[in-house]
Design an enzyme around this catalytic site. Structure first.
Site, short mmCIF file in Angstrom:
data_model
loop_
_atom_site.label_atom_id
_atom_site.label_comp_id
_atom_site.label_asym_id
_atom_site.label_seq_id
_atom_site.Cartn_x
_atom_site.Cartn_y
_atom_site.Cartn_z
N GLN A 254 0.83 -1.19 0.00
CA GLN A 254 0.00 0.00 0.00
C GLN A 254 0.88 1.25 0.00
OE1 GLN A 254 -3.78 -0.07 1.66
NE2 GLN A 254 -3.74 -2.22 2.28
N CYS B 164 1.46 1.90 4.93
CA CYS B 164 1.20 0.50 4.55
C CYS B 164 -0.24 0.08 4.86
CB CYS B 164 2.20 -0.45 5.21
SG CYS B 164 3.91 0.01 4.88
#
Length: 217
Positions: A74, A169
């Protein structure tokens, strides 16, 4: 059969997108004889959003650009004072599985920090390296044609404030930490020199060849 020579490219501080495209080009054009390389770099401030990334995890980017990229994971932040390492490895040739590569990368950071008496660890459900529940290194890879690119980011001596503009993340409230405040390596150069040693050993390379900058294309 694995080539036991690893070429280390020291890139200094480079724009994220130019290095990303160079990684893609190297991976797309390499063949079974192409050497494995490790690129050592710092980036100017940038948020990168991985393939699993969700826009709601980018809270308030402000004046820092956001780039959608083709790695796993991410959103994360890169900036000066952070060591970024890109392993461009033919894992098919060396018969290393993706999970094994991730484990080797995490372990190389753990082993390097252990030299400074820092007790770091990995988490099975959240790739990266942690110290006392705070994240010191992030990880995001892409495998194409049996070859790896993208890599790891180790916080060394940087401004951590931009991490508060995102859910790092994908984890809301995840606290970041850096080597300098842990008593680890104090500079990106020191951290890079130490990490090259531990990572190359874990991956089984016996000879290291150092270069300044990228190869002429």
């Amino acid at each position: 059969m694995q080539d036991t020579t690893l070429h280390i490219r020291h890139l200094g501080q480079q724009d994220y997108e130019s290095v990303w495209h160079a990684m893609q080009h190297y991976t797309d054009t390499r063949n079974s004889d192409s050497p494995d390389e490790l690129w050592i770099v710092e980036h100017p401030p940038v948020f990168t959003q991985g393939q699993a990334g969700k826009s709601e995890h980018i809270l308030n980017p402000g004046d820092i650009p956001v780039i959608q990229v083709d790695r796993g994971g991410q959103v994360t932040y890169h900036g000066p004072g952070q060591l970024v390492v890109y392993p461009l490895l033919d894992i098919k040739r060396s018969k290393i599985g993706v999970r094994q590569l991730v484990t080797h990368i995490e372990q190389s950071i753990i082993d390097m920090l252990a030299k400074y008496d820092i007790n770091a660890y990995a988490k099975a459900d959240a790739p990266g390296v942690y110290v006392d529940q705070r994240k010191v290194a992030s990880l995001g890879l892409r495998i194409r044609k049996g070859c790896s690119f993208h890599g790891l980011a180790l916080n060394v001596d940087m401004d951590l404030a931009p991490f508060r503009r995102i859910n790092p993340c994908g984890y809301a409230g995840l606290e970041m930490v850096q080597c300098k405040e842990l008593g680890g390596p104090q500079t990106v150069i020191e951290a890079g020199d130490q990490l090259i040693i531990t990572l190359s050993q874990l991956l089984g390379y016996q000879q290291l060849v150092h270069h300044q900058g990228l190869a002429a294309s």
